[in-house]
Design an enzyme around this catalytic site. Structure first.
Site, PDB file in Angstrom:
ATOM      1  N   PHE A  64       0.813  -1.223   0.000  1.00  0.00           N
ATOM      2  CA  PHE A  64       0.000   0.000   0.000  1.00  0.00           C
ATOM      3  C   PHE A  64       0.841   1.264   0.000  1.00  0.00           C
ATOM      4  O   PHE A  64       0.361   2.326  -0.399  1.00  0.00           O
ATOM      5  CB  PHE A  64      -1.004   0.012   1.161  1.00  0.00           C
ATOM      6  CG  PHE A  64      -0.434  -0.287   2.520  1.00  0.00           C
ATOM      7  CD1 PHE A  64       0.246   0.674   3.249  1.00  0.00           C
ATOM      8  CD2 PHE A  64      -0.594  -1.555   3.067  1.00  0.00           C
ATOM      9  CE1 PHE A  64       0.755   0.386   4.501  1.00  0.00           C
ATOM     10  CE2 PHE A  64      -0.093  -1.850   4.327  1.00  0.00           C
ATOM     11  CZ  PHE A  64       0.589  -0.875   5.047  1.00  0.00           C
TER      12      PHE A  64
ATOM     13  N   GLY B  52       1.324   3.569  -3.268  1.00  0.00           N
ATOM     14  CA  GLY B  52       0.402   4.611  -3.693  1.00  0.00           C
ATOM     15  C   GLY B  52      -0.132   5.482  -2.569  1.00  0.00           C
ATOM     16  O   GLY B  52      -0.889   6.414  -2.816  1.00  0.00           O
ATOM     17  N   HIS B  53       0.255   5.207  -1.325  1.00  0.00           N
ATOM     18  CA  HIS B  53      -0.307   5.943  -0.165  1.00  0.00           C
ATOM     19  C   HIS B  53       0.807   6.357   0.777  1.00  0.00           C
ATOM     20  O   HIS B  53       0.953   5.749   1.838  1.00  0.00           O
ATOM     21  CB  HIS B  53      -1.319   5.071   0.567  1.00  0.00           C
ATOM     22  CG  HIS B  53      -2.224   5.822   1.485  1.00  0.00           C
ATOM     23  ND1 HIS B  53      -1.904   6.127   2.786  1.00  0.00           N
ATOM     24  CD2 HIS B  53      -3.457   6.325   1.284  1.00  0.00           C
ATOM     25  CE1 HIS B  53      -2.911   6.763   3.351  1.00  0.00           C
ATOM     26  NE2 HIS B  53      -3.868   6.895   2.462  1.00  0.00           N
ATOM     27  N   PHE B  54       1.519   7.264   0.594  1.00  0.00           N
ATOM     28  CA  PHE B  54       1.717   8.127  -0.564  1.00  0.00           C
ATOM     29  C   PHE B  54       3.168   7.967  -0.962  1.00  0.00           C
ATOM     30  O   PHE B  54       4.016   7.880  -0.084  1.00  0.00           O
ATOM     31  CB  PHE B  54       1.418   9.580  -0.191  1.00  0.00           C
ATOM     32  CG  PHE B  54       0.008   9.783   0.319  1.00  0.00           C
ATOM     33  CD1 PHE B  54      -1.044   9.913  -0.569  1.00  0.00           C
ATOM     34  CD2 PHE B  54      -0.260   9.810   1.676  1.00  0.00           C
ATOM     35  CE1 PHE B  54      -2.345  10.109  -0.106  1.00  0.00           C
ATOM     36  CE2 PHE B  54      -1.556   9.999   2.145  1.00  0.00           C
ATOM     37  CZ  PHE B  54      -2.602  10.138   1.261  1.00  0.00           C
TER      38      PHE B  54
ATOM     39  N   VAL C 286       2.292   6.688   4.474  1.00  0.00           N
ATOM     40  CA  VAL C 286       1.476   6.628   5.687  1.00  0.00           C
ATOM     41  C   VAL C 286       0.558   5.416   5.560  1.00  0.00           C
ATOM     42  O   VAL C 286      -0.067   5.222   4.514  1.00  0.00           O
ATOM     43  CB  VAL C 286       0.619   7.912   5.842  1.00  0.00           C
ATOM     44  CG1 VAL C 286      -0.284   7.816   7.066  1.00  0.00           C
ATOM     45  CG2 VAL C 286       1.494   9.149   5.930  1.00  0.00           C
TER      46      VAL C 286
END
Length: 139
Positions: free
Chosen positions: A43, A46-48, A53
Site C-alpha cells: 500500500f 500509492g499511499h503516498f 502513511v
C-alpha cells in the site's frame, strides 16, 4: 503467544492482506497483537509515494483481524470465517509510518450468538494511533 504460522492456522487472510504478525497475549475476551509496518508494504506504493502513511482503513482492518483471532480461538468458532460487520466511534490520532510497530489491543465486550463487539485500540510507542468499536460476524 502465537507466531505467524499459528496465526495462519486461525485466520484465513494471506499476504498481502494478513495484517497481524504475532500475538503476545490472548484470553477469552482480550487479544494483544502486533503488526510490524515496513516500507515494503504494497500500500505504500500509492499511499503516498513521497510520504508513506499506513491507510487508516488498514489500521482498522488490522484491529479487526486481531479481534477475530480472539473469537476464533473459542472452541465454538474454530475453523469458521470471521467477517468485519461494522465500526463505530473510530478516531485516528497518530500517523503510522514505515518502521513503526503497531500494537493492536482488542477487548471483546459482548458476544451474542455469532456476533461479537469489541473495544479496539492501536498504539505506536504507547501513543494511540486509532481507537474505536468494532463488530464481527462469524460465518
Amino acid at each position: 503467544m502465537m507466531n505467524i504460522n499459528e496465526i495462519k492456522e486461525i485466520l484465513p487472510h494471506r499476504y498481502p492482506f494478513l495484517l497481524v504478525d504475532k500475538v503476545e497475549e490472548i484470553t477469552e475476551s482480550k487479544v494483544v497483537a502486533y503488526k510490524n509496518v515496513t516500507i515494503n508494504e504494497p500500500f505504500f506504493q500509492g499511499h503516498f509515494p513521497d510520504y508513506p502513511v499506513m491507510p487508516g482503513v488498514l489500521i482498522v482492518e488490522a484491529l479487526a483481524q486481531a479481534g477475530a483471532i480472539a473469537l476464533l480461538n473459542k472452541e465454538e468458532f474454530k475453523g469458521k470465517t470471521p467477517f468485519f460487520a461494522g465500526i463505530d466511534k473510530v478516531r485516528f490520532k497518530k500517523q503510522v509510518l514505515p518502521g513503526d510497530t503497531l500494537r493492536l489491543e482488542v477487548e471483546i465486550i459482548k458476544l451474542r450468538g455469532s456476533i461479537g463487539f469489541g473495544k479496539a485500540t492501536a498504539t505506536v510507542d504507547g501513543k494511540i494511533a486509532c481507537s474505536g468499536e468494532i463488530m464481527f460476524a462469524i460465518g
